[in-house]
Design a protein around this motif. Structure first.
Motif, mmCIF file in Angstrom:
data_model
loop_
_atom_site.group_PDB
_atom_site.id
_atom_site.type_symbol
_atom_site.label_atom_id
_atom_site.label_comp_id
_atom_site.label_asym_id
_atom_site.label_seq_id
_atom_site.Cartn_x
_atom_site.Cartn_y
_atom_site.Cartn_z
ATOM 1 N N GLU A 1 21.300 -32.960 -11.621
ATOM 2 C CA GLU A 1 21.936 -31.634 -11.463
ATOM 3 C C GLU A 1 20.938 -30.604 -10.960
ATOM 4 O OE1 GLU A 1 23.964 -30.115 -14.826
ATOM 5 O OE2 GLU A 1 25.744 -31.352 -14.484
ATOM 6 N N GLU A 2 19.700 -30.736 -11.426
ATOM 7 C CA GLU A 2 18.658 -29.792 -11.037
ATOM 8 C C GLU A 2 18.380 -29.874 -9.532
ATOM 9 O OE1 GLU A 2 15.158 -28.478 -14.020
ATOM 10 O OE2 GLU A 2 14.855 -30.397 -13.052
ATOM 11 N N GLU A 3 18.639 -31.061 -8.975
ATOM 12 C CA GLU A 3 18.478 -31.227 -7.527
ATOM 13 C C GLU A 3 19.677 -30.670 -6.773
ATOM 14 O OE1 GLU A 3 17.801 -35.429 -6.897
ATOM 15 O OE2 GLU A 3 16.111 -35.413 -8.300
ATOM 16 N N GLY A 4 20.620 -30.120 -7.515
ATOM 17 C CA GLY A 4 21.794 -29.520 -6.894
ATOM 18 C C GLY A 4 22.883 -30.531 -6.579
ATOM 19 N N LEU A 5 22.803 -31.707 -7.202
ATOM 20 C CA LEU A 5 23.792 -32.748 -6.934
ATOM 21 C C LEU A 5 24.728 -32.917 -8.120
ATOM 22 C CD1 LEU A 5 21.261 -35.362 -5.524
ATOM 23 C CD2 LEU A 5 22.802 -33.918 -4.185
ATOM 24 N N GLU A 6 25.847 -33.575 -7.859
ATOM 25 C CA GLU A 6 26.753 -33.915 -8.947
ATOM 26 C C GLU A 6 26.533 -35.389 -9.261
ATOM 27 O OE1 GLU A 6 30.616 -31.683 -9.254
ATOM 28 O OE2 GLU A 6 30.527 -32.085 -7.115
ATOM 29 N N PRO A 7 26.085 -35.678 -10.482
ATOM 30 C CA PRO A 7 25.664 -37.047 -10.807
ATOM 31 C C PRO A 7 26.787 -38.080 -10.648
ATOM 32 C CG PRO A 7 25.010 -35.501 -12.520
ATOM 33 C CD PRO A 7 25.941 -34.775 -11.616
ATOM 34 N N THR A 8 26.503 -39.095 -9.858
ATOM 35 C CA THR A 8 27.405 -40.239 -9.758
ATOM 36 C C THR A 8 26.691 -41.432 -10.372
ATOM 37 O OG1 THR A 8 26.467 -40.913 -7.654
ATOM 38 C CG2 THR A 8 28.356 -39.425 -7.561
ATOM 39 N N LEU A 9 27.452 -42.483 -10.624
ATOM 40 C CA LEU A 9 26.860 -43.699 -11.189
ATOM 41 C C LEU A 9 25.709 -44.180 -10.304
ATOM 42 C CD1 LEU A 9 26.917 -45.970 -13.271
ATOM 43 C CD2 LEU A 9 28.608 -47.143 -11.853
ATOM 44 N N GLU A 10 25.937 -44.106 -8.993
ATOM 45 C CA GLU A 10 24.933 -44.579 -8.036
ATOM 46 C C GLU A 10 23.619 -43.798 -8.175
ATOM 47 O OE1 GLU A 10 24.692 -45.078 -3.234
ATOM 48 O OE2 GLU A 10 26.640 -44.609 -4.131
ATOM 49 N N GLN A 11 23.738 -42.464 -8.272
ATOM 50 C CA GLN A 11 22.527 -41.637 -8.394
ATOM 51 C C GLN A 11 21.811 -41.885 -9.721
ATOM 52 O OE1 GLN A 11 24.572 -38.045 -7.894
ATOM 53 N NE2 GLN A 11 24.154 -37.849 -5.708
#
Ligand SMILES: [Zn+2]
Ligand SMILES: [Zn+2]
Length: 228
Positions: A23-33
């Motif tokens: 989240e801190e990277e500005g992403l929405e966590p997916t299983l893949e990430q």
């Protein structure tokens, strides 16, 4: 599973930490990430489902999001981890990469009280050695109201000011031994007699001239001015 059974990793906390980092990277966590980060192989589908059942995560299609209590718990883990990093780097002067793994082990064993003590000792730092934000704790909010708890380098005190030594940050163990033989160690109250041309302090009645370099390595809690 190749998880180290002897370590004190808490896989639930590792996963919450990973989600925080994503989240801190500005992403929405997916299983893949999450699987791409996978600190200590803590994450798998079973663990994620457990966190969903425990009310810490919400599954939203392919995304895993924090619930309110999940975010609170994640914040605590991140805070402990980053304060542990600061402690290892600032106080114990561990400047190689070993602080990363040590901080990782450290973070799961610190109680909230110890975490706040470390935070106070370090002067409520806002960033970790990597420059990432340390979420503030209750101690930081209290300290904001009273300037007394600010930790500064001894070199920042002027003549007539005093402070209590909280820690000495040097990688040089001989220097640390020499200083403590002179009575310069955490807990001692020091008063600055003069800062130019020599830095001279009083330890009780004892007067001591210190090298500039050393003065910058001694951290104190500022005590305000004293008249004597
Ligand atoms: Zn860091
Ligand atoms: Zn604090």
């Amino acid at each position: 599973m190749n998880r180290d059974k002897l370590s004190c990793h808490d896989p639930e906390e590792e996963v919450l930490e990973m989600i925080w980092l994503i989240e801190e990277e500005g992403l929405e966590p997916t299983l893949e990430q999450i699987m791409a980060k996978n600190i200590h192989d803590a994450a798998d589908m079973k663990m994620l489902e457990r966190l969903v059942r425990g009310g810490f995560l919400r599954r939203d299609g392919e995304h895993f999001r924090f619930t309110e209590s999940g975010r609170e718990r994640g914040e605590i883990v991140i805070r402990r981890h980053r304060l542990a990093e600061r402690l290892l780097v600032d106080v114990l002067s561990i400047r190689d990469m070993s602080f990363e793994t040590t901080a990782c082990r450290f973070e799961h064993v610190l109680t909230p009280e110890v975490t706040d003590h470390i935070c106070t000792l370090l002067g409520h730092p806002r960033t970790c050695p990597h420059g990432k934000t340390i979420p503030p704790g209750p101690c930081c909010l209290r300290a904001e109201k009273s300037l007394e708890t600010v930790v500064v380098r001894l070199s920042e005190l002027g003549a007539g000011e005093s402070g209590r030594i909280t820690y000495i940050s040097t990688a040089d163990h001989h220097r640390l031994d020499r200083l403590s033989a002179l009575g310069v160690f955490p807990g001692r109250l020091v008063r600055v007699h003069q800062s130019e041309p020599l830095f001279v302090i009083f330890l009780g009645e004892t007067q001591l001239a210190l090298e500039k370099e050393i003065v910058g390595e001694i951290f104190v809690i500022r005590n305000g001015r004293t008249d004597r």
